[in-house]
Design a protein around this motif. Structure first.
Motif, PDB file in Angstrom:
ATOM      1  N   UNK A  62      57.866 -48.040 -43.604  1.00 17.57           N
ATOM      2  CA  UNK A  62      58.829 -47.463 -44.546  1.00 17.57           C
ATOM      3  C   UNK A  62      59.603 -48.558 -45.267  1.00 17.57           C
ATOM      4  N   UNK A  63      60.125 -49.516 -44.519  1.00 16.00           N
ATOM      5  CA  UNK A  63      60.942 -50.569 -45.119  1.00 16.00           C
ATOM      6  C   UNK A  63      60.139 -51.444 -46.067  1.00 16.00           C
ATOM      7  N   UNK A 100      52.357 -42.619 -48.954  1.00 17.80           N
ATOM      8  CA  UNK A 100      52.940 -42.857 -47.630  1.00 17.80           C
ATOM      9  C   UNK A 100      53.409 -41.538 -47.017  1.00 17.80           C
ATOM     10  N   UNK A 101      54.104 -40.723 -47.810  1.00 17.79           N
ATOM     11  CA  UNK A 101      54.546 -39.412 -47.332  1.00 17.79           C
ATOM     12  C   UNK A 101      53.335 -38.559 -46.962  1.00 17.79           C
ATOM     13  N   UNK A 102      52.328 -38.600 -47.813  1.00 14.28           N
ATOM     14  CA  UNK A 102      51.132 -37.790 -47.582  1.00 14.28           C
ATOM     15  C   UNK A 102      50.423 -38.180 -46.283  1.00 14.28           C
ATOM     16  N   UNK A 103      50.276 -39.467 -46.061  1.00 16.63           N
ATOM     17  CA  UNK A 103      49.621 -39.934 -44.840  1.00 16.63           C
ATOM     18  C   UNK A 103      50.431 -39.555 -43.605  1.00 16.63           C
ATOM     19  N   UNK A 104      51.753 -39.617 -43.733  1.00 13.65           N
ATOM     20  CA  UNK A 104      52.614 -39.223 -42.620  1.00 13.65           C
ATOM     21  C   UNK A 104      52.417 -37.747 -42.284  1.00 13.65           C
ATOM     22  N   UNK A 105      52.423 -36.890 -43.307  1.00 15.12           N
ATOM     23  CA  UNK A 105      52.267 -35.458 -43.076  1.00 15.12           C
ATOM     24  C   UNK A 105      50.870 -35.115 -42.576  1.00 15.12           C
TER      25      UNK A 105
END
Length: 365
Positions: free
Chosen positions: A200-201, A343-348
């Motif tokens: 994230x960072x 990044x959001x998509x891979x997390x979900x």
């Protein structure tokens, strides 16, 4: 979001329906199976809020309220003129937000008490009468799993006034919910996971920067001139947490809209970029299941989903302009912003696999 069928006659139902307009059957939404059921059949009963805020979800087994209304802690004073109308609009937007969370396999459970850092809760409040500008105003925000929303945002004229005042090009109730839920799920999914936090960072920046000071600086100076090169909105530049919440909200905007495109069998491939044969067709009959694919197929990469979105948003914006309306999606997705959305998509996608959710966001479009 998708389309639904009446469990009695098969006629089309929409997410807010409580009665089939074809056969007049009373229906309730079942969030566990993402479908409508007949009210009163098989021990299915309406939520206690059905007559209070037009709730059309079924009550949870053994409970008076539905899965969405169970999350409410406080509601506006209904003796105040207009507050019930505002609450109804707020609840409709909240349920659409909750639908997306459940579809993604995210944990959605009510707070047990004020000290519960895991559960989710909502306060829907109104500014005190006679509070005056800057005095006792209710601010929309998130803290420790509690999302507070000022019901004044349910009035279109007031919301538009605030949008102009804040220099925003988009402001909706659903957008508020998705943004604040982004803060909640950052705490749940990223904050305490060293690997995710490091990733994230690297993309969003150092979240340890003083939040209050960062917001003060943003409101005093605004965003840098070239903010669109790395952020989805000007407000996203204020702090990495806000960048995350804005990006999270836009991912839900994109995937929810594309799910409806899929349900409508809208052939984006005929417009540009995507081959028509690559598009999944047909409704899923009310179940949250993957679109048809080859056995063992891997989840679709976000780049392909984004390509479809760019086609759809350009077409939608152009159509709106023909009608003299503002752009449906007045945003620019830069290469850096696309990486953040991915990044959001891979997390979900990872969360869906962990929870065994049948429908993965990457496979539904």
């Amino acid at each position: 979001m998708k389309l639904f069928d009446c469990p009695h006659c098969g006629h089309r139902l929409y997410f807010e329906n409580a009665q089939c307009l074809n056969c007049a059957s009373s229906v309730l939404y079942d969030p566990r199976h993402a479908r409508f059921v007949l009210s009163g059949a098989g021990g299915v009963f309406q939520c206690t809020n059905a007559d209070e805020c037009a709730c059309n979800w079924m009550a949870e087994p053994g409970h008076a309220f539905c899965r969405a209304c169970m999350l409410n802690q406080l509601i506006p004073d209904l003796s105040v003129d207009g507050n019930r109308r505002r609450w109804i609009r707020v609840e409709a937007a909240k349920k659409r937000a909750i639908y997306s969370l459940l579809a993604a396999g995210l944990p959605v459970a009510p707070k047990r008490n004020a000290g519960d850092e895991v559960g989710l809760a909502f306060d829907f409040l109104a500014d005190p009468i006679g509070g005056g500008p800057g005095g006792g105003r209710i601010l929309t925000g998130h803290g420790n799993g509690l999302i507070t929303l000022n019901v004044a945002e349910a009035d279109s004229a007031e919301r538009e006034r605030r949008r102009v005042e804040m220099g925003e090009n988009y402001r909706t109730l659903l957008g508020h919910f998705r943004h604040e839920l982004g803060h909640y799920y950052w705490d749940r999914l990223i904050r305490d996971d060293p690997q995710r936090l490091t990733a994230f960072r690297a993309l969003f920046g150092d979240d340890r920067v003083d939040y209050e000071q960062a917001l003060k600086a943003y409101h005093a100076n605004g965003a840098v001139p070239d903010w669109q090169q790395g952020h989805i909105s000007a407000y996203a530049t204020s702090h990495p947490w806000e960048d995350w919440a804005e990006t999270w909200a836009h991912h839900l905007h994109i995937t929810d809209t594309l799910e409806m495109v899929h349900a409508l069998n809208f052939p984006l491939g005929r417009l540009e970029t995507v081959e028509a044969n690559d598009l999944s067709r047909g409704d899923t009959g009310g179940e949250l299941q993957p679109a048809p694919s080859e056995p063992g197929a891997v989840p679709e990469p976000f780049e392909k989903i984004l390509a479809r979105w760019l086609v759809l948003s350009e077409a939608s914006n152009s159509i709106n302009r023909c009608m003299g309306l503002p752009d449906l999606y007045p945003f620019v997705i830069s290469e850096v912003t696309a990486q953040k959305l991915a990044f959001v998509h891979e997390l979900l996608t990872g969360v869906a696999k962990e929870t065994g959710t049948k429908r993965e966001p990457a496979e539904a479009f």
